[in-house]
Design a protein around this motif. Sequence first.
Motif, short mmCIF file in Angstrom:
data_model
loop_
_atom_site.label_atom_id
_atom_site.label_comp_id
_atom_site.label_asym_id
_atom_site.label_seq_id
_atom_site.Cartn_x
_atom_site.Cartn_y
_atom_site.Cartn_z
N SER A 1 0.77 0.50 11.66
CA SER A 1 -0.32 0.12 10.79
C SER A 1 0.16 -0.90 9.77
CB SER A 1 -0.87 1.35 10.06
OG SER A 1 -1.80 0.95 9.08
N GLN A 2 -0.71 -1.86 9.49
CA GLN A 2 -0.41 -2.88 8.49
C GLN A 2 -0.29 -2.30 7.10
OE1 GLN A 2 -3.59 -5.86 9.15
NE2 GLN A 2 -2.31 -7.02 7.78
N PHE A 3 -0.86 -1.10 6.92
CA PHE A 3 -0.88 -0.50 5.59
C PHE A 3 -0.12 0.82 5.63
CE2 PHE A 3 -4.45 -3.32 5.85
CZ PHE A 3 -4.46 -3.94 4.62
N GLY A 4 0.66 1.07 4.60
CA GLY A 4 1.48 2.29 4.59
C GLY A 4 1.17 3.19 3.41
N GLU B 1 -4.47 6.17 9.89
CA GLU B 1 -3.92 4.87 9.47
C GLU B 1 -5.02 3.98 8.89
OE1 GLU B 1 -3.06 6.33 12.28
OE2 GLU B 1 -0.92 6.69 11.89
N ILE C 1 -5.92 5.05 5.41
CA ILE C 1 -4.94 4.54 4.46
C ILE C 1 -5.18 3.04 4.20
CG2 ILE C 1 -2.47 4.04 4.16
CD1 ILE C 1 -1.97 6.72 5.66
N ALA C 2 -5.52 2.32 5.27
CA ALA C 2 -5.78 0.88 5.13
C ALA C 2 -6.97 0.64 4.20
CB ALA C 2 -6.03 0.25 6.49
N ASN D 1 -6.03 1.37 0.68
CA ASN D 1 -5.15 0.32 0.17
C ASN D 1 -5.92 -0.92 -0.25
OD1 ASN D 1 -1.98 0.07 0.32
ND2 ASN D 1 -2.55 1.60 1.83
N ILE D 2 -6.86 -1.33 0.60
CA ILE D 2 -7.65 -2.53 0.29
C ILE D 2 -8.53 -2.25 -0.93
CG2 ILE D 2 -9.37 -4.17 1.17
CD1 ILE D 2 -8.26 -3.64 3.99
N HIS E 1 -5.58 -8.73 3.70
CA HIS E 1 -6.81 -8.02 4.06
C HIS E 1 -7.52 -8.75 5.20
CE1 HIS E 1 -7.13 -6.76 -0.48
NE2 HIS E 1 -6.07 -6.26 0.12
N HIS F 1 -6.24 -8.14 8.56
CA HIS F 1 -6.67 -6.82 9.06
C HIS F 1 -8.10 -6.87 9.59
CE1 HIS F 1 -6.43 -2.49 9.35
NE2 HIS F 1 -7.55 -2.35 8.66
#
Lengths: 168, 251
Positions: A142-145, B35, B38-39, B42-43, B136, B139
């Motif tokens: 995943s691009q985000f952790g 995942e 979480i993404a 995060n954004i 971003h 993604h």
Amino acid sequence: MTTAFPILLSEEEIRKLLSTIPDPEIPVITISDLGVLRQIQWNGDELEVSITPTYSGCPAMKMIEQDILALLKEKGIEKAKVVLVYSPAWTTDWISAEAKEKLRVYGIAPPQHTSVDKGALIGKPKHLACPRCKSEHVEMISQFGSTACKALYKCLDCLEPFDYFKCI
Amino acid sequence: MKNEGLFNYLLRLADTNLILGHRLSEWCGHAPYLEEDIAMANIALDMIGQANALFQYAAKTEAKGRTEDDLAYMRNEREFVNTLLSEQPNGDFAMTIVRQFLSDVFDFHFYESLKSSKDEMLSALAVKGHKEVTYHLRHTTAWMERLGDGTEESHSRLQKALNELWCYTDDLFELNEGDKRLVKEGIAVDPASIQNAWIKTVDDVLAKAKLVKPAGVWQQKGSREGIHSEHLGFLLAEMQHLHRAYPQAQW
């Protein structure tokens, strides 16, 4: 003997002192290793410490501010404030080679590129290696952790997942 | 107020980041898989962080003793000047991705241009924001291509979302009289100057995603003057409730 004023530490001495504060999320490196600690300046009898966020929404900033004020208070510096600065924008280029090795030993693959390299943000890191077995046979999950500054990878040889400190 | 134009311009940017960030945060715990959850979070965090910095600067510019929290939590619907696109409900995952993609492309070109603002603080925030939105956009572009050129169902859901949201895209480029003055002073970005770049990036991705750009759609506007779709009021009611009920609440 007591003095009317606390003995003021020099800006350099304070930098040395604050450089011991660990990052709240990644305690093996300090806020100085990370490049978050910026200017330290006496304005008359008030100390001003400036810090810069890694990411705009980094929730650790508040905690870093509190850690700084608490440590200063412990050393008798009560009149202090912490200011957030945005320029120059934080970059992974400020993380020292020594700190990168500390990250790797801790299990986080350190940033691979300089931020000047466009591939840093939009492509796969060139020589990204598993922090455990050093294999470059890895794949992004995943691009985000777990924090704003990391992405999630896994090693296809030792099969362990790991965090990658992404470059900005 | 001397800096009223700048204050109002900062609210436009801060409100849009806050409202879209809040919308994304509604996915927390509900996204299709861990995942992605979480993404999204995060954004959302990046956007709310950007909003926070912009609100702080706005509060300082206004100089009436209001804080960033007052601006975020104590203003009413008609005082918000976020874009119409940012306040649209999450809908299904396709709707969220299309909304985010259209917005990311705008922010990507917008921040690029805002970097050369004569206002030092805006320029600094743009440099930082641009780094984040680049990530971003990568993604959301990946999702556009994967779902658009995916199964029949994922394709049709994405196309449907695009058709529904397209009427809010002209609204992204609106500006008021104060903004026009700031453009002349080299402080604000003229949205018209980035419109072609926005169209090109969107077209390129839609082509790869095998999606068709809606044509001849009537465009809904008004957010720059605080006229919103019915969805914003509900969002604010939820977002502001705690702060208004317990004004000194801390955690």
